[in-house]
Each structure stands twice: as structure tokens, then as C-alpha cells.
Design an enzyme around this catalytic site. Structure first.
Site, PDB file in Angstrom:
ATOM      1  N   GLY A  17      99.805  -0.048 -47.916  1.00 55.48           N
ATOM      2  CA  GLY A  17     100.025  -0.944 -46.796  1.00 55.48           C
ATOM      3  C   GLY A  17      99.257  -2.242 -46.938  1.00 55.48           C
ATOM      4  O   GLY A  17      98.177  -2.281 -47.534  1.00 55.48           O
ATOM      5  N   HIS A  24      94.593  -4.718 -46.619  1.00 59.26           N
ATOM      6  CA  HIS A  24      93.384  -4.266 -47.311  1.00 59.26           C
ATOM      7  C   HIS A  24      92.949  -5.249 -48.397  1.00 59.26           C
ATOM      8  O   HIS A  24      92.164  -4.893 -49.278  1.00 59.26           O
ATOM      9  CB  HIS A  24      93.628  -2.893 -47.934  1.00 59.26           C
ATOM     10  N   LYS A  73      96.362   5.933 -53.292  1.00 61.16           N
ATOM     11  CA  LYS A  73      95.367   6.414 -52.327  1.00 61.16           C
ATOM     12  C   LYS A  73      95.946   7.610 -51.573  1.00 61.16           C
ATOM     13  O   LYS A  73      97.151   7.667 -51.302  1.00 61.16           O
ATOM     14  CB  LYS A  73      94.972   5.299 -51.350  1.00 61.16           C
ATOM     15  N   HIS A  79      91.997   2.219 -41.886  1.00 64.74           N
ATOM     16  CA  HIS A  79      93.003   1.811 -40.915  1.00 64.74           C
ATOM     17  C   HIS A  79      92.443   1.914 -39.495  1.00 64.74           C
ATOM     18  O   HIS A  79      93.185   1.788 -38.526  1.00 64.74           O
ATOM     19  CB  HIS A  79      94.257   2.685 -41.028  1.00 64.74           C
ATOM     20  N   ASP A  99      60.712 -33.595 -25.104  1.00 63.63           N
ATOM     21  CA  ASP A  99      59.541 -33.108 -25.832  1.00 63.63           C
ATOM     22  C   ASP A  99      58.819 -34.191 -26.632  1.00 63.63           C
ATOM     23  O   ASP A  99      57.849 -33.899 -27.325  1.00 63.63           O
ATOM     24  CB  ASP A  99      59.936 -31.970 -26.769  1.00 63.63           C
ATOM     25  N   PRO A 106      61.986 -43.402 -26.496  1.00 59.93           N
ATOM     26  CA  PRO A 106      60.561 -43.031 -26.474  1.00 59.93           C
ATOM     27  C   PRO A 106      59.896 -43.109 -27.842  1.00 59.93           C
ATOM     28  O   PRO A 106      58.707 -43.415 -27.944  1.00 59.93           O
ATOM     29  CB  PRO A 106      60.572 -41.592 -25.934  1.00 59.93           C
TER      30      PRO A 106
END
Length: 636
Positions: free
Chosen positions: A91, A94, A147, A267, A464, A619
């Protein structure tokens, strides 16, 4: 609404961001790069052929991909005349299995079924016919590597028998390497998973060396019977075309713990157990324990898969949705534990070999290089291939430790002591006394300005700047007091200022000021002439400003500290470094001008609107102007 839990990598935890629906009723539509699920396999094949225009060919009318060598019209040039053909498939979903393993010394072709669906008998038979000549025409035969899934076994098996009936010599090997299924659980047997790739590689190497079909089949069967695999996942797979996301592992348990699964299939089939999320080390420990306990069959007896002294081939397979970072963490845990038990992982392959679309998981396949796995068979794994999906192992064979464990010695550069004979002499009157006084006054003024700088940065930045500048100023004062900031020579002074801001300020402004000071120091270190003059100091300041611009990317007009620095450096150069007041005046003018700039090209201000920026100076530029004003007053 969905709540999101960020599970961090902490102390080796294998994790990622998991979306946890607040109730089981929540349904999310899957997100995929897809046009239409019904023809996605055709479009996948089209994309594959675009990537490998010289390497692959499609078999007409079929979802079959073959190596380009099978396109030869002359039967005498047919590859099957000289080597056994290897076919695999199953299938789709994969990838890179199996089309990615088509290449020299691997597969001859792959048959692609629909999404997670076995290919048809017709497609498999067509692939055999295209890749395998009848024995009467000199065909060397074909091996089907399958498989262990019922549909695959039946369809490949039927095609095998039909092809044999046509006079084509075909055999089939079934791979069942998944250690998650109990041996006595029905007749279906273990599933075929990522260990199948080992069979592709060994059988492909054998075919490439010219071995006959019986020999290739024996090697494939030996590897298939020797490898063990197991998977795990944090989230399971959602296939293209599904109506909703598969949330089987997205729900927390009764205690609110995020869940994972051990032993699930490629799967998304249920595994051995679901459990709360574990660390990498604990996941590896459980996976290895299951694989070892499952073992392998030798002389009708079940023995441990590997022995403590075995050399191993280890494949850590990405099931599709796991980051490379996490894969490396899991690999470390697996290999470390295997070798702590006395084994030697001589070949470690990590990557995507057999996936499950977007499954957020991984599997490990282990093949011991002992018993039936001979030295000659091992050489087949190392045979080179041009299959695009194969990631060759970096083989470690000699020595008790990997060469990579031996670190390259760090080059340690001792801090320049600043001896007079190593540095240009200073031609500025009373430099040390003036530098000590000026630095102390400038640092104190900058520290005292924290509220003002913070106020400005709260409007046009992240608030900061004042605190950051104050940290640097206090560090300079501390080092002046401890006499660790050298004022004997400008080369040393600027180098030590760079060290001070590096150790204290942090943030981008700290790095930029460190760059300026370091550039000024190195500029002065290489001055020509009799020694360092005021003009050289002006040039060093300019070089420092240019370094800030080059590395930081901002320029004059970008609404940054450079809007004060560049005008100040220009004024200092015009006066050969003598007119500090002109320098301070230019810096103040430049800082004031930033209040009218409605576009910031760098820093946090870049995110803000014209309305927010208007009327408030940068700044950083204000800080530069303040320091130079203090400097001008100090040298009167």
C-alpha cells in the site's frame, strides 16, 4: 476549544507539541498537501518521476515503477539476462518504501497499491512480466519481497503462481519482523515492517553480484528470519482523505497525562499497550526488552534476538512525523543501552525508511551479525547502491571505540597579556588616567539613565533596553574597581570592554556593542606609524560602527543606535579624533532625529506602527548619545 500542551525535551524526553482536545467530541479536519485523495497515488508517481527523470520509469497502465534499465527495447540488453530481478511493494503511504529503494544492487521495481491497500494481482503480474524474462529466453528469475499482510500475501502469491505458469521463474519471501504480535496469536503471524528494508538491501546486493535465484532467496530468508523490529508513537496516523484527525493518542488519561503507544503497526494498528509519555531512555529500554524477549527461531527453538557480544545493524526508522532532532535523541538512547549490554552497533542507520504518512513515531529494527549472518552476507549490506531512499551507514568496524568518540581538541587562545613590546605604543597624553576616569563616569551615567531608557523602550521596543545597558555599565564599573579592565593601552581597553558586555548584557544590543569594541581593538592593534594617536582612535570607532552595521544588518536611518553612532564617528574623523564635543553633538542630533522616524528597519521596533513610533527616540541611540556627552564633559 482545543487546548495545547507543549511537551518539552527535558532530560531526554521524546516529545513534540501535542494538540489535546478538551472533550472527545472535538473534531478537526485533517490538513494535508493534497488535491484529491482518489487520484493521489497517480500524482505521487508523477512527482516521483519529476524528481528522478533518468533513474525511474513508470510501467504503462499500472501503478508500477521500474528502474530505467528495463526501458531497453533490445531483449539481449534486458537486465534480467544478467541478474535476478527483485520486486516489492504494498500500500502507498510508507514512502520511501518501496519505490525509493529501486536502484543498482537493490530493487528492480515496486508495485504501488492504493493508500494502505494491497496492489492488485494484475499490477503485480504486469511488473513481473516487465522485469522478468521467461526461462526459455534466458531470464534469471524474480524474487518477490512481501510484507506479512494477508492482502499482500494473497495478491503477490497469486501473481507469483501465474507468472510461474507462464514460464517465468518467480519465488516469494514473506517478511514478518514485527515483535509486537505474540507468536501464538492466530495464524496471521507478525506484521512486516521496517526490517523489510534489510531484506531489500541484502537480496539486492546478492542479485547485483550475479547470484542465482535460489541463492538470493536463501539470503533474503536468512535476513528475514534474523531481524526484529518494534515501533512506538506519540500520535498515530491520519490518512489523506480522512474526514477527521485520528485522535486516538491525543486524549489524556484519567490523570491528565499525555499518552503514547508501544508496538503499533505501520497502518496505525493497535500496539501492545498505551501508556503515559516516557523519556527517550525509558522508551528505548522497553522497546529493546520486547524485541529481545520476542527473540528469533533457531532449530525450532526461540532464542534471544541478539547476544551480548554480537555486532549489530541498527535501523532507527522515522514513521513520518518525528523531527530529526528527536530521532537522534532516540538513537542515542537505543545504541547506548545496546552497547551497555555488551553489543557493538557497527552500522547505525537513522532516517525515514518505512513511514506511515504523518505518524509521530519511530521504530527500531535490529539485525545481529552472527549465526547465519556471515561475513560475506554482511558485505552485501555495504554494497553501494544508487537507490534514492537508501541512507548508507557509516560503518564502524575497527577498534574498541568509535573514532567519533575522540573529540578534536579545542584550540585555546590565551588572553593577550598586553605586554608593551607586543602592542603599538600610546601617543595620547595621560591615556591611562583619562581612560579610567572617563569609563567610570560614562558607565555611571549609563546606569543612572536606566529609567529613561526603559521608558522609551517600553514604547518602541520590548522594555529591556534600560536594564540591559545598566547590567553592562555595572559590569564595567566592577571591573574597573577590581582592576581587571585594563587601561594601559586602547587595544586592551576595548578588548576588555568587549569581554565585559559579553559577560553581562545579553540580547542583540550586547552582541552589537561587543562587536564594536572588538573591531576597535583589532583595528588599533594593527596601526601603522609610531603609535596610537587620537586620529587612530577615531578610525577605530568608525570601524567599530561599520562592524555593527555589517553584522547586524542595520544602517544609518534604520532607527537604531547607529543613527547616533555614524554621525558621531563622522564628526570624530573630521576632527582627527580631537573634537569630542562635535562628536557628542552629532550623536545627540542623530538620536533626536529617530523620534521623527516612522519606519524602523531593525530590532523590535520593526514590528510597530508609525503611530507608536512617532515622537519617541530610539533608546539605543539615546544611550550612545548619553555616553558620548558624558565623555565630552569628562575630557574638558
Amino acid at each position: 476549544p482545543a487546548a495545547y500542551l507543549l511537551v518539552l525535551f527535558y532530560k531526554g524526553i521524546l516529545c513534540s507539541s501535542l494538540a489535546l482536545p478538551s472533550t472527545p467530541a472535538v473534531s478537526m479536519k485533517p490538513k494535508k498537501f493534497i488535491n484529491n485523495a482518489s487520484n493521489s497515488v497517480d500524482e505521487f508517481i508523477d512527482g516521483l518521476l519529476l524528481q528522478y527523470p533518468n533513474h525511474l520509469r513508470k510501467l504503462a497502465n499500472q501503478h508500477v515503477i521500474l528502474h530505467s534499465s528495463f526501458a531497453a527495447q533490445n531483449k539481449d540488453a534486458h537486465p534480467n539476462k544478467s541478474r535476478v530481478s527483485l520486486l516489492s511493494g504494498g500500500g502507498s503511504g510508507h514512502e520511501p518504501s518501496h519505490a525509493g529503494f529501486i536502484g543498482e544492487n537493490m530493487l528492480s521495481g515496486a508495485i504501488l497499491g492504493g493508500i494502505f491497500a494491497s496492489p492488485s494481482v494484475n499490477s503485480i503480474l504486469a511488473a513481473i512480466r516487465a522485469s522478468t524474462l521467461p526461462s526459455s529466453e534466458g531470464g534469471k528469475g524474480c524474487l518477490l519481497i512481501v510484507k506479512n499482510y494477508t492482502g499482500d500475501r494473497l495478491n503477490f502469491g497469486m501473481a507469483c503462481e501465474l507468472a510461474n505458469a507462464e514460464g517465468r521463474l518467480v519465488k516469494m519471501v514473506v517478511v514478518a519482523d514485527d515483535c509486537a504480535i505474540e507468536r501464538k496469536k492466530g495464524i496471521t503471524g507478525a506484521r512486516g515492517v521496517a526490517g523489510t528494508v534489510f531484506v531489500h538491501k541484502a537480496a539486492g546486493g546478492a542479485a547485483g553480484k550475479g547470484m542465482d535465484l535460489d541463492e538470493v532467496t536463501q539470503i533474503a530468508e536468512t535476513v528475514s528470519n534474523s531481524v526484529g523490529s518494534l515501533g512506538c508513537a506519540l500520535n498515530t496516523v491520519t490518512i489523506p482523505g480522512a474526514d477527521k484527525v485520528n485522535d486516538r493518542l491525543m486524549l489524556a488519561d484519567d490523570a491528565g497525562e499525555s499518552m503514547m503507544e508501544i508496538g503499533l503497526g505501520i497502518h496505525g494498528e493497535a500496539g501492545i499497550r498505551q501508556c503515559p509519555l516516557m523519556s527517550c531512555d525509558d522508551i528505548a529500554k522497553e522497546m529493546l526488552s520486547i524485541i529481545q524477549s520476542y527473540g528469533r527461531e533457531v532449530d525450532s527453538k526461540i532464542v534471544p534476538l541478539y547476544n551480548p557480544t554480537d555486532e549489530l545493524i541498527v535501523l532507527v526508522n522515522n514513521l513520518g512525523g518525528t523531527s530529526n532532532f528527536e530521532m537522534s535523541l532516540l538513537t542515542r538512547s537505543l545504541v547506548t543501552q545496546l552497547e551497555a549490554a555488551g553489543c557493538k552497533a557497527t552500522r547505525v542507520l537513522v532516517g525515514s525508511f518505512m513511514t506511515s504518512f504523518d505518524m509521530q513515531g519511530a521504530s527500531v529494527s535490529i539485525l545481529p551479525c552472527s549465526g547465519d549472518i556471515s561475513k560475506e552476507m554482511l558485505d552485501l549490506f555495504d554494497t553501494k547502491t544508487d537507490a534514492p531512499g537508501w541512507l548508507a551507514a557509516d560503518v564502524w568496524s575497527n577498534g574498541s571505540s568509535r573514532p567519533s568518540e575522540s573529540e578534536i581538541e579545542e584550540v585555546i587562545v590565551e588572553k593577550n597579556a598586553g605586554a608593551a613590546e607586543d602592542l603599538p605604543p600610546v601617543l595620547i597624553n595621560d591615556y591611562s588616567t583619562v581612560a579610567q576616569t572617563v569609563l567610570a563616569q560614562c558607565a555611571q551615567a549609563l546606569s543612572d539613565a536606566e529609567p529613561t531608557l526603559t521608558k522609551y523602550d517600553t514604547i518602541v521596543g520590548d522594555g529591556d533596553c534600560g536594564i540591559t545597558m545598566q547590567r553592562g555599565a555595572k559590569e564595567v564599573l566592577s571591573r574597573l574597581e577590581s582592576k581587571s579592565l585594563r587601561v594601559d593601552n586602547p587595544v586592551n581597553t576595548f578588548a576588555d570592554l568587549a569581554d565585559a558586555v559579553s559577560a553581562s548584557m545579553g540580547g542583540s544590543s550586547g552582541v552589537l556593542l561587543e562587536l564594536m569594541f572588538r573591531k576597535a581593538s583589532t583595528s588599533l592593534q594593527s596601526v601603522s606609524g609610531d603609535g596610537i594617536t587620537s586620529k587612530d582612535m577615531a578610525v577605530a570607532f568608525r570601524n567599530g560602527c561599520e562592524a555593527v552595521s555589517f553584522y547586524g544588518g542595520a544602517q544609518e536611518g534604520s532607527r537604531t543606535m547607529l543613527d547616533a553612532m555614524f554621525p558621531a564617528s563622522a564628526a570624530m574623523l573630521a576632527g582627527d579624533g580631537a573634537d569630542i564635543h562635535a562628536c557628542a553633538s552629532a550623536a545627540q542630533k542623530g538620536a533626536d532625529a529617530t523620534a521623527a522616524m516612522t519606519n524602523a528597519e531593525a530590532g523590535r521596533s520593526n514590528y510597530l506602527s508609525e503611530e507608536v513610533l512617532m515622537g519617541t527616540p530610539d533608546p539605543g541611540a539615546v544611550a550612545v548619545a548619553l555616553v558620548l556627552e558624558t565623555l565630552a564633559k569628562a575630557v574638558v
